[in-house]
Design a protein around this motif. Structure first.
Motif: not given
Length: 224
Positions: A45-48, A128-130, A149-153
């Motif tokens: 789990d990750v709480q970024y 990074d939150n995004r 998470w977010g916009r990845g590669r």
């Protein structure tokens, strides 16, 4: 049966019996150690995004964390393992043995390390939150697990493929327009050639009429 043959058979029986007894006498732990290692350590789990505004207070920093879980029954020594973000900022685990079916929470801020909570002692948020990626590696540097998470590669590659498809589609439209233009010019050239042939036939017909008139005049002169 000779005495030497009987002695050899007795020796063989004694060796087999001794092997069976030795195997039976092995402790259960020795047998288990021969089994393949099935340790499974993962980022569970990750709480970024820490709750509330990112004030960089220690409370806010510790509201940002990553859970590392040992899913196997055997304990795992995490000393020398690392946890890093996509920018390369990393945390190195110190003396920590993670028991089987246990989880340790890696906080960003400062605090006192325990078996269930460890602290990176940072003064700023690391995740990074995004868009970001958490990577867990063992002491040899081999990647054990990742979490993105977010916009990845992969999304970026998808966008690139979309742009490539658009470019190919535009090139196809350009080729179609060029073909239509060539066909139009070809039809125009065909009409021009047809018109030229018609003019040539008209000129030949006029010349034929002139020759006919000349012959008629010659006959009239001979008759007179």
């Amino acid at each position: 049966m000779s005495a030497s043959s009987a002695a050899r058979r007795l020796t063989a029986v004694a060796l087999v019996t001794g092997s069976v007894v030795a195997a039976a006498a092995l402790p259960a732990s020795a047998v288990q150690n021969r089994a393949p290692d099935r340790q499974q350590v993962v980022i569970s789990d990750v709480q970024y995004n820490a709750p509330g505004p990112d004030t960089r207070s220690n409370r806010s920093l510790n509201g940002e964390w990553v859970d590392i879980t040992n899913r196997s029954r055997q304990s795992v020594d995490l000393k020398g393992w690392t946890l890093r973000n996509s920018k390369g900022d990393r945390y190195t685990f110190r003396h920590l043995r993670l028991n089987g079916h246990s989880t340790v929470k890696v906080h960003t801020g400062s605090g006192r390390d325990t078996r269930h909570d460890v602290y990176q002692d940072r003064r700023g948020h690391i995740w990074d939150n995004r868009s970001d990626r958490a990577t867990l590696s063992d002491r040899r540097g081999s990647v054990v697990d990742t979490e993105s998470w977010g916009r990845g590669r992969d999304h970026d590659r998808g966008d690139d493929r979309g742009h490539d498809r658009d470019r190919d589609r535009d090139r196809g439209h350009d080729r179609d327009r060029d073909r239509d233009r060539d066909r139009g010019h070809g039809r125009g050239r065909g009409h021009d050639r047809g018109d030229e042939r018609g003019h040539d036939r008209g000129r030949d017909r006029d010349r034929g009429d002139e020759r006919g008139n000349d012959r008629g005049n010659d006959r009239g002169n001979h008759q007179r």
